[in-house]
Each structure stands twice: as C-alpha cells, then as structure tokens.
Motif scaffolding. Structure first.
Motif, mmCIF file in Angstrom:
data_model
loop_
_atom_site.group_PDB
_atom_site.id
_atom_site.type_symbol
_atom_site.label_atom_id
_atom_site.label_comp_id
_atom_site.label_asym_id
_atom_site.label_seq_id
_atom_site.Cartn_x
_atom_site.Cartn_y
_atom_site.Cartn_z
ATOM 1 N N ILE A 72 0.841 -1.201 0.000
ATOM 2 C CA ILE A 72 0.000 0.000 0.000
ATOM 3 C C ILE A 72 0.876 1.251 0.000
ATOM 4 C CG2 ILE A 72 -1.643 1.359 1.377
ATOM 5 C CD1 ILE A 72 -2.957 -0.912 -0.092
ATOM 6 N N ASN A 73 1.903 1.274 0.844
ATOM 7 C CA ASN A 73 2.798 2.431 0.899
ATOM 8 C C ASN A 73 3.508 2.646 -0.429
ATOM 9 O OD1 ASN A 73 2.099 2.984 3.530
ATOM 10 N ND2 ASN A 73 3.807 1.811 4.399
ATOM 11 N N HIS A 74 3.905 1.562 -1.079
ATOM 12 C CA HIS A 74 4.554 1.649 -2.387
ATOM 13 C C HIS A 74 3.605 2.244 -3.426
ATOM 14 C CE1 HIS A 74 7.243 0.616 -5.664
ATOM 15 N NE2 HIS A 74 6.238 -0.015 -6.265
ATOM 16 N N VAL A 75 2.367 1.800 -3.432
ATOM 17 C CA VAL A 75 1.372 2.327 -4.395
ATOM 18 C C VAL A 75 1.098 3.789 -4.134
ATOM 19 C CG1 VAL A 75 -1.037 2.145 -5.132
ATOM 20 C CG2 VAL A 75 0.313 0.069 -4.837
ATOM 21 N N VAL A 76 0.936 4.158 -2.864
ATOM 22 C CA VAL A 76 0.654 5.549 -2.500
ATOM 23 C C VAL A 76 1.838 6.445 -2.894
ATOM 24 C CG1 VAL A 76 0.294 7.118 -0.561
ATOM 25 C CG2 VAL A 76 -0.970 4.975 -0.688
ATOM 26 N N LYS A 77 3.045 5.956 -2.651
ATOM 27 C CA LYS A 77 4.241 6.722 -3.002
ATOM 28 C C LYS A 77 4.317 6.946 -4.509
ATOM 29 C CE LYS A 77 8.067 5.838 -0.808
ATOM 30 N NZ LYS A 77 9.301 5.166 -0.375
ATOM 31 N N ASN A 78 3.998 5.918 -5.292
ATOM 32 C CA ASN A 78 4.010 6.048 -6.768
ATOM 33 C C ASN A 78 2.918 6.982 -7.251
ATOM 34 O OD1 ASN A 78 6.226 4.452 -7.159
ATOM 35 N ND2 ASN A 78 5.031 2.591 -7.474
ATOM 36 N N LEU A 79 1.776 7.036 -6.563
ATOM 37 C CA LEU A 79 0.693 7.943 -6.963
ATOM 38 C C LEU A 79 1.083 9.396 -6.719
ATOM 39 C CD1 LEU A 79 -2.474 6.029 -5.731
ATOM 40 C CD2 LEU A 79 -1.790 6.438 -8.087
ATOM 41 N N LYS A 80 1.827 9.655 -5.665
ATOM 42 C CA LYS A 80 2.245 11.020 -5.350
ATOM 43 C C LYS A 80 3.260 11.518 -6.355
ATOM 44 C CE LYS A 80 1.428 10.872 -0.386
ATOM 45 N NZ LYS A 80 2.059 10.875 0.944
#
Length: 81
Positions: A72-80
């Motif tokens: 989840i943190n990886h996906v959120v980081k890529n979205l930012k």
C-alpha cells in the motif's frame, strides 16, 4: 477430477460385491470418493470415483499485514510522484 475403474466378467454376485468393496476401499484410502457403479455387459461393473479436494476457508488464510502495508505504501508513493 474423476476416474473410472472397471471390474471385468465376474459371474458370482458375492464375489462381485467383494471385489467392488475392495476396490472402493482402496481408492478411498488414496483420496478418491466413490460416486456410483454401473453394470456393463457380460457381468462387468464400471465404478466412478471423484478426487477429494481440500478447500480452505478465508478464515484459514493467513494475512501478512507487513507485506500488505508495504505494498500500500509503495502504491501511495508512486501515486504522489
């Protein structure tokens, strides 16, 4: 998955039933459940078996929270970005 076993020409009904019983017991020990038997021509029998599968419920599945949070943190980081 299904499989069939054939007992060929057995004249005596007692002998035929003992062969059926032995074959059914052998297959059930190997993980196959007996489905049905059909009489074939010339005093033969066709036995049908179905493989017993083990189904696990969702409650039995282990949930790895650390792996899930990292994804989840990886996906959120890529979205930012």
């Amino acid at each position: 998955m299904y499989k069939t076993e054939v007992i060929k020409y057995v004249m005596g009904i007692n002998k035929r039933s003992k062969l059926m019983e032995a074959l059914i017991n052998k297959n059930e020990q190997e993980g196959w459940s007996f489905v049905n038997a059909v009489r074939s021509s010339w005093f033969g029998i066709i036995l049908t078996f179905k493989h017993q599968s083990i189904n696990r419920t969702v409650k039995d599945a282990k949930f790895d929270s650390e792996f899930f949070n990292a994804k989840i943190n990886h996906v959120v980081k890529n979205l930012k970005n």
